[in-house]
Design a protein around this motif. Sequence first.
Motif, PDB file in Angstrom:
ATOM      1  N   GLN A 255       8.035   8.037  -2.050  1.00  0.00           N
ATOM      2  CA  GLN A 255       7.504   6.689  -1.849  1.00  0.00           C
ATOM      3  C   GLN A 255       7.225   6.413  -0.389  1.00  0.00           C
ATOM      4  OE1 GLN A 255       9.302   3.424  -4.035  1.00  0.00           O
ATOM      5  NE2 GLN A 255       8.988   2.047  -2.299  1.00  0.00           N
ATOM      6  N   ILE A 256       7.894   7.140   0.516  1.00  0.00           N
ATOM      7  CA  ILE A 256       7.612   6.955   1.945  1.00  0.00           C
ATOM      8  C   ILE A 256       6.144   7.244   2.233  1.00  0.00           C
ATOM      9  CG2 ILE A 256       8.045   7.989   4.223  1.00  0.00           C
ATOM     10  CD1 ILE A 256      10.960   7.943   3.644  1.00  0.00           C
ATOM     11  N   GLY A 257       5.559   8.169   1.508  1.00  0.00           N
ATOM     12  CA  GLY A 257       4.135   8.425   1.684  1.00  0.00           C
ATOM     13  C   GLY A 257       3.295   7.216   1.316  1.00  0.00           C
ATOM     14  N   PHE A 258       3.673   6.554   0.237  1.00  0.00           N
ATOM     15  CA  PHE A 258       3.004   5.316  -0.183  1.00  0.00           C
ATOM     16  C   PHE A 258       3.122   4.255   0.901  1.00  0.00           C
ATOM     17  CE2 PHE A 258       3.667   1.246  -2.671  1.00  0.00           C
ATOM     18  CZ  PHE A 258       2.333   1.049  -3.016  1.00  0.00           C
ATOM     19  N   GLU A 259       4.327   4.049   1.428  1.00  0.00           N
ATOM     20  CA  GLU A 259       4.537   3.034   2.464  1.00  0.00           C
ATOM     21  C   GLU A 259       3.811   3.389   3.750  1.00  0.00           C
ATOM     22  OE1 GLU A 259       8.965   1.793   0.746  1.00  0.00           O
ATOM     23  OE2 GLU A 259       8.765   3.087   2.515  1.00  0.00           O
ATOM     24  N   ALA A 260       3.744   4.690   4.067  1.00  0.00           N
ATOM     25  CA  ALA A 260       3.078   5.116   5.305  1.00  0.00           C
ATOM     26  C   ALA A 260       1.608   4.722   5.321  1.00  0.00           C
ATOM     27  CB  ALA A 260       3.226   6.626   5.467  1.00  0.00           C
ATOM     28  N   ILE A 261       1.004   4.678   4.147  1.00  0.00           N
ATOM     29  CA  ILE A 261      -0.404   4.268   4.066  1.00  0.00           C
ATOM     30  C   ILE A 261      -0.590   2.881   4.659  1.00  0.00           C
ATOM     31  CG2 ILE A 261      -2.231   3.603   2.432  1.00  0.00           C
ATOM     32  CD1 ILE A 261      -1.187   5.871   0.596  1.00  0.00           C
ATOM     33  N   PHE A 262       0.363   1.980   4.413  1.00  0.00           N
ATOM     34  CA  PHE A 262       0.234   0.593   4.858  1.00  0.00           C
ATOM     35  C   PHE A 262       0.643   0.418   6.322  1.00  0.00           C
ATOM     36  CE2 PHE A 262       1.134   0.685   0.277  1.00  0.00           C
ATOM     37  CZ  PHE A 262      -0.127   0.288  -0.154  1.00  0.00           C
ATOM     38  N   ALA A 263       1.183   1.489   6.900  1.00  0.00           N
ATOM     39  CA  ALA A 263       1.445   1.492   8.338  1.00  0.00           C
ATOM     40  C   ALA A 263       0.283   2.108   9.098  1.00  0.00           C
ATOM     41  CB  ALA A 263       2.730   2.255   8.638  1.00  0.00           C
ATOM     42  N   GLY A 264      -0.801   2.442   8.385  1.00  0.00           N
ATOM     43  CA  GLY A 264      -1.998   2.962   9.044  1.00  0.00           C
ATOM     44  C   GLY A 264      -2.125   4.467   9.020  1.00  0.00           C
ATOM     45  N   HIS A 265      -1.195   5.171   8.376  1.00  0.00           N
ATOM     46  CA  HIS A 265      -1.258   6.625   8.314  1.00  0.00           C
ATOM     47  C   HIS A 265      -2.095   7.092   7.128  1.00  0.00           C
ATOM     48  CE1 HIS A 265       1.693   7.681  11.441  1.00  0.00           C
ATOM     49  NE2 HIS A 265       2.344   6.593  11.070  1.00  0.00           N
ATOM     50  N   LYS A 266      -2.531   8.347   7.209  1.00  0.00           N
ATOM     51  CA  LYS A 266      -3.152   9.027   6.073  1.00  0.00           C
ATOM     52  C   LYS A 266      -2.276  10.240   5.773  1.00  0.00           C
ATOM     53  CE  LYS A 266      -7.587  10.615   4.237  1.00  0.00           C
ATOM     54  NZ  LYS A 266      -9.033  10.833   4.512  1.00  0.00           N
ATOM     55  N   PRO A 267      -1.291  10.077   4.897  1.00  0.00           N
ATOM     56  CA  PRO A 267      -0.302  11.139   4.691  1.00  0.00           C
ATOM     57  C   PRO A 267      -0.928  12.426   4.156  1.00  0.00           C
ATOM     58  CG  PRO A 267       0.413   9.059   3.716  1.00  0.00           C
ATOM     59  CD  PRO A 267      -1.020   8.895   4.076  1.00  0.00           C
ATOM     60  N   ARG A 268      -0.319  13.530   4.543  1.00  0.00           N
ATOM     61  CA  ARG A 268      -0.666  14.844   4.001  1.00  0.00           C
ATOM     62  C   ARG A 268       0.245  15.056   2.806  1.00  0.00           C
ATOM     63  NH1 ARG A 268      -2.814  19.462   3.152  1.00  0.00           N
ATOM     64  NH2 ARG A 268      -3.129  21.033   4.769  1.00  0.00           N
ATOM     65  N   VAL A 269      -0.343  15.196   1.609  1.00  0.00           N
ATOM     66  CA  VAL A 269       0.424  15.166   0.367  1.00  0.00           C
ATOM     67  C   VAL A 269       0.383  16.530  -0.311  1.00  0.00           C
ATOM     68  CG1 VAL A 269       0.631  14.088  -1.893  1.00  0.00           C
ATOM     69  CG2 VAL A 269      -0.005  12.706   0.078  1.00  0.00           C
ATOM     70  N   PHE A 270       1.569  17.050  -0.633  1.00  0.00           N
ATOM     71  CA  PHE A 270       1.692  18.367  -1.255  1.00  0.00           C
ATOM     72  C   PHE A 270       2.103  18.271  -2.729  1.00  0.00           C
ATOM     73  CE2 PHE A 270       1.346  19.448   3.051  1.00  0.00           C
ATOM     74  CZ  PHE A 270       1.006  20.798   3.149  1.00  0.00           C
ATOM     75  N   GLY A 271       2.112  17.070  -3.273  1.00  0.00           N
ATOM     76  CA  GLY A 271       2.322  16.878  -4.700  1.00  0.00           C
ATOM     77  C   GLY A 271       1.134  16.118  -5.266  1.00  0.00           C
ATOM     78  N   GLN A 272       1.357  15.399  -6.354  1.00  0.00           N
ATOM     79  CA  GLN A 272       0.298  14.606  -6.978  1.00  0.00           C
ATOM     80  C   GLN A 272       0.838  13.224  -7.360  1.00  0.00           C
ATOM     81  OE1 GLN A 272      -0.722  17.480 -10.105  1.00  0.00           O
ATOM     82  NE2 GLN A 272      -2.592  18.009  -8.997  1.00  0.00           N
ATOM     83  N   PRO A 273       1.368  12.493  -6.387  1.00  0.00           N
ATOM     84  CA  PRO A 273       1.905  11.160  -6.682  1.00  0.00           C
ATOM     85  C   PRO A 273       0.785  10.191  -7.039  1.00  0.00           C
ATOM     86  CG  PRO A 273       1.805  11.483  -4.319  1.00  0.00           C
ATOM     87  CD  PRO A 273       1.441  12.800  -4.941  1.00  0.00           C
ATOM     88  N   PHE A 274       1.181   9.037  -7.566  1.00  0.00           N
ATOM     89  CA  PHE A 274       0.196   8.066  -8.040  1.00  0.00           C
ATOM     90  C   PHE A 274      -0.734   7.593  -6.943  1.00  0.00           C
ATOM     91  CE2 PHE A 274       3.397   5.322  -6.251  1.00  0.00           C
ATOM     92  CZ  PHE A 274       2.689   4.254  -5.740  1.00  0.00           C
ATOM     93  N   TYR A 275      -0.272   7.597  -5.686  1.00  0.00           N
ATOM     94  CA  TYR A 275      -1.078   7.055  -4.589  1.00  0.00           C
ATOM     95  C   TYR A 275      -2.032   8.086  -3.993  1.00  0.00           C
ATOM     96  CZ  TYR A 275       2.793   9.189  -1.932  1.00  0.00           C
ATOM     97  OH  TYR A 275       3.737  10.056  -1.426  1.00  0.00           O
ATOM     98  N   ALA A 276      -1.994   9.330  -4.486  1.00  0.00           N
ATOM     99  CA  ALA A 276      -2.912  10.367  -3.998  1.00  0.00           C
ATOM    100  C   ALA A 276      -4.207  10.335  -4.802  1.00  0.00           C
ATOM    101  CB  ALA A 276      -2.254  11.734  -4.103  1.00  0.00           C
TER     102      ALA A 276
END
Length: 673
Positions: A255-276
């Motif tokens: 979920q930190i990846g989800f929250e990072a989006i709202f801090a202005g980041h574009k996370p590098r995702v190695f799974g397939q979470p709902f926010y990808a």
Amino acid sequence: MLADVPYEYDAGPEGVRRLCVYNGGFLTQPRLRRILALSGYKTTLGVPKDGDYVGVWGQSPTAHRGEAIATKYEAPILRIEDAFWRSLHPGRAEKSPPLGLMIDRKAVHFDPTTPSELETLLATHPLDDTALLNRARGLIARMQEAHLTKYSAIDIDIPAPHAGYVLVVDQTYGDAAVRASGADRNRFLEMLFVAQEENPGARIVIKTHPETMNGLRNGYFDGVSPSDVISFCDVPISPWRLFEGAIGIYTVSSQIGFEAIFAGHKPRVFGQPFYAGWGLTTDEFPVQRRQRTLTRAQLFAAAMLLYPKWYNAYEDRLATAEEAAEALIAQTRAWREDSNGWVASGMRLWKRGPLQKFYGQHKRMVFHEDPIKARQVDRPWMVWAGKAEIGQHDAVRVEDGFIRSRGLGAKLVPPLSLVTDDVGIYYDASRPSKLEEMIAQRVELRHDQISRANALIDTLTSKGISKYNLGGTSIDLPAGERILVVGQVEDDASIRCAAGDIDTNRALLENARAAHPNAILIYKPHPDVTAGLRTGACNADDLADFILPDADISILLNEVSELWTMTSLTGFEAILRGVHVVTTGAPFYAGWGLTQDLGDVPPRRRAKVSLAGLVHATLIDYPRYFDPNTGMPCPVEIAVERLSSGDIPKPNRLNRLVSKLQGALASHAHIWR
């Protein structure tokens, strides 16, 4: 309560459906069952019949039981999971009940093999309603400023590592969301390798999961050794602090990846979470059917406003996302301020019970009247503001809040709100206070903050809410210019600290009459003075046309065009109702451009603040509120509702007897509240 909701996602068909469950958690967790019931599902044991659902907790180890029953009886499955803001602590840590649930008739939200109702929302919902997206933007900002995350018992004072690091996020070993993405330990090690390859020379900070920190579960990076390049962040730090200094975010499905989006980041995702897959992440393993590009506000609107079922524990009903956020913020603030415990001085015996409820829920308070002994206790130190000389400058000052109770503090009625101030105290104009700082910071407000403050003003004025909510009589007043003069307790700390040259009720009346020789002058003595509990009685017969000790102040404020006060909170309440306020002292609300100030207002108050800004700082930011019905910290709106409805415990007989004794002694000794 905090916002009107034009959209609510329908998690179930109309009417109540039976939900057959085969996991003990559904039966032992009252909050879980209650949210399901409010969402239209009656939890039960037994074999599903036509129209029944089978309830399954995500993809938990017990999920196979329900899945097997659903297959055998051809019953639809309802997948249930915690909402993205869950609680202060992980459920495993302290059996904390969830703030909301995600209830899905298609699939669990973290499993990319089958589109969930959340994915369907993200893929097909228009997500173009201006009001909905404005709500999303406001809540994103609120989430950031309050440091909300899934488990919000985090210390926002823990600093992040020196900026310039790459944040790699660990997860709990065997987590269902990791397995659903087809990931394992090798995937995490691959992610760590890629993070180093793509950021040569950068420091790598591995963020451990809260349950790993608590020793409840293992992580995927267990066994990885720290080095000159790699370090572990295994303290309860705010993710929002980590986002500030990170140059990149790497995650599998956290979920930190989800929250990072709202801090202005574009996370590098190695799974397939709902926010990808929606254009807001860089995906190592894309989900091909996700082709839509969304904005951050659209992603948040679907995932946080439309999809979950949030719960209002104060009123036992489903809630808006805003209500859920404010409930979690109130509880989180209490944890952050109180988890180390308090030692307190200058607290009368009758105050200690209410104080313990306010500040002792996470660690019981210790009371020491001797300041030397208090300083020897390894805890933050609080002192009742009226006894500030005990603490001098190294104690936090405590006082009643501005929306206090239904009844007088001098009659030992416990408060629904208290303030703590580590800078000064709001009524002492001789030095800065935290409230002053907060007011100055509210010169500019977001749209959601303006809306909330204005809604609070409307509620307070329409329901006649004041500090003590004593009620009283109404009176027919003659037509003409009506000026209200409000009396005060003359030995009150606010008079001593901020009244200036005019420091008696008689002097205030004389100045008001001199300024308005032909007006209808109305004098209302302070309730504590009228009750014989405090000092300040004066003969006003020759100055006032009406003396109204029993008048309902909320009604009276609607009948006058101007109010005169030294430092009374009634001046603040008058501003809310559009009354012109003249101050002869320097109350906290003077000096911001909203009052006519005749007293010596500190020059540090020069910012021009709107009424909404003043209200936001004074009633939302500064105090803490306590709901006596649930025993929980609460947002201001709940306290106002309790006072408006009268749905609060009444003072007992002992309170009344002790208050009468206090009144009898008031003429012989100073009684501080």
